[in-house]
Design an enzyme around this catalytic site. Structure first.
Site, PDB file in Angstrom:
ATOM      1  CB  CYS A 122      -0.934  -0.005   1.196  1.00 14.32           C
ATOM      2  SG  CYS A 122      -1.971  -1.485   1.272  1.00 14.32           S
ATOM      3  CG  HIS A 258      -3.442   2.955   2.024  1.00 16.70           C
ATOM      4  ND1 HIS A 258      -3.989   2.492   0.847  1.00 16.70           N
ATOM      5  CD2 HIS A 258      -3.489   1.908   2.903  1.00 16.70           C
ATOM      6  CE1 HIS A 258      -4.342   1.233   0.993  1.00 16.70           C
ATOM      7  NE2 HIS A 258      -4.059   0.859   2.232  1.00 16.70           N
ATOM      8  CG  ASN A 289      -6.934  -1.488   1.212  1.00 12.08           C
ATOM      9  OD1 ASN A 289      -6.167  -1.175   0.308  1.00 12.08           O
ATOM     10  ND2 ASN A 289      -6.507  -1.854   2.402  1.00 12.08           N
TER      11      ASN A 289
END
Length: 333
Positions: A122, A258, A289
């Site tokens: 990420c 993020h 996500n």
């Protein structure tokens, strides 16, 4: 001793264009609930996620990247032939070699651009952005394409109550190019390998190949440990990025963390004491996500909706499996 010729790069670098691609299929929480004992209310309260996008067979890592990159190149106002480097951050391209970046560079029509993949979870977009900045300032490329792309639906265990609802698919891309003043600040990045078990693939590919496990490998995580680390430690990293750029929270226009979990985002905003005028990306609500793709996708959406504008000062921070992290301050394209 021979003296090497000094490089002739640009004095600075900045993001010149951004593009995104979200798969056609939108998956609501109700679909996730078919496999786990939970509720729409619980998923929303724990993560903020209402829907996510899942890719079709045709929406491959390369195909999604090409779509997002085409938009970014057009937004930057340059031709594909001017791209000198293609950096792809992904953990869901299942061919170990060759790098998917080479296929993307070719199909976009670059002039044999340097192309390679990176794996930084990420935080991958921040890692790629930092590498691109270095290439431009060093002089090895005039324009570099940075892509974050994932098909995390391929790595999701739909029977795992802790993670089944989290992940989505998509691609985000930016073109980084030369600038006469700083457009990408110093990067605060690092790793904490002692916490590598916190977010990980369940088993190695070889265990599945050898028949040692029946289930295809998936991503798993220790939710509470990840939450604590992200909220407390990553807020410190974000503050360090502000300090390194020489600005305060009051100077910010936009915060693009993020898109892991809306509770994490809310907690970071509180810990950093961001003023009310700062626009906060919350793309996680409808995109889920998407790991390396989450920051450029959120950036693209903020600019497209008018919630952010060209020239705004934005703090971006990615963090995830490794554990790894990267934060910097950028000027939006």
């Amino acid at each position: 001793m021979a003296k090497l010729k000094p490089s002739k790069g640009a004095p600075y670098a900045r993001i010149l264009g951004v593009g995104g691609y979200r798969p056609t299929r939108v998956v609501p929480n109700e679909v996730i609930l078919e496999k786990i004992d939970s509720s729409d209310e619980w998923i929303r309260s724990r993560s903020g996620i209402e829907t996510r996008h899942w890719a079709s067979d045709e929406e491959t890592v390369a195909a999604m990247s090409i779509e997002a990159s085409g938009k970014a190149i057009a937004d930057a106002g340059i031709a594909a032939e001017q791209i000198g480097g293609v950096i792809v951050s992904t953990v869901s391209h299942f061919k170990q070699t060759p790098a998917v970046a080479t296929e993307i560079a070719d199909k976009l029509g670059t002039a044999k651009a340097a192309a390679f993949d990176i794996s930084a979870g990420c935080a991958g977009f921040g890692y790629g952005l930092t590498l691109a900045k270095g290439m431009i300032v060093e002089g090895s490329a005039e324009y570099v394409l940075v892509i974050g792309v994932e098909r995390l639906s391929d790595l999701t265990d739909l029977e795992d109550r802790a993670t089944a609802f989290l992940f989505g698919d998509g691609a985000g891309a930016v073109v980084v190019g030369p600038a006469q003043e700083p457009g990408i600040g110093p990067t605060i990045w690092g790793s904490e390998g002692d916490k590598s078990e916190t977010i990980k693939q369940t088993v190695p590919w070889t265990d599945y190949r050898n028949g040692e496990v029946d289930k295809f490998p998936a991503i798993t995580q220790e939710g509470q440990a990840v939450f604590r680390w992200a909220v407390f430690e990553m807020a410190k990293v974000a503050q360090q990025a502000l300090d390194a750029a020489g600005i305060s929270p009051d100077d910010l226009d936009v915060f693009i963390p993020h898109q892991a979990n809306e509770r994490i985002i809310d907690s970071m905003v509180k810990t950093l004491k961001l003023p009310e005028h700062v626009t906060v990306a919350r793309d996680v609500r409808t995109t889920g996500n998407t790991s390396a793709a989450s920051i450029p996708l959120a950036m693209e959406r903020l600019l497209a909706t008018g919630e952010a504008k060209s020239g705004d000062t934005a703090l971006v921070i990615g963090f995830g499996a490794g554990l790894v992290y990267a934060a910097t301050v950028v000027t939006l394209p």
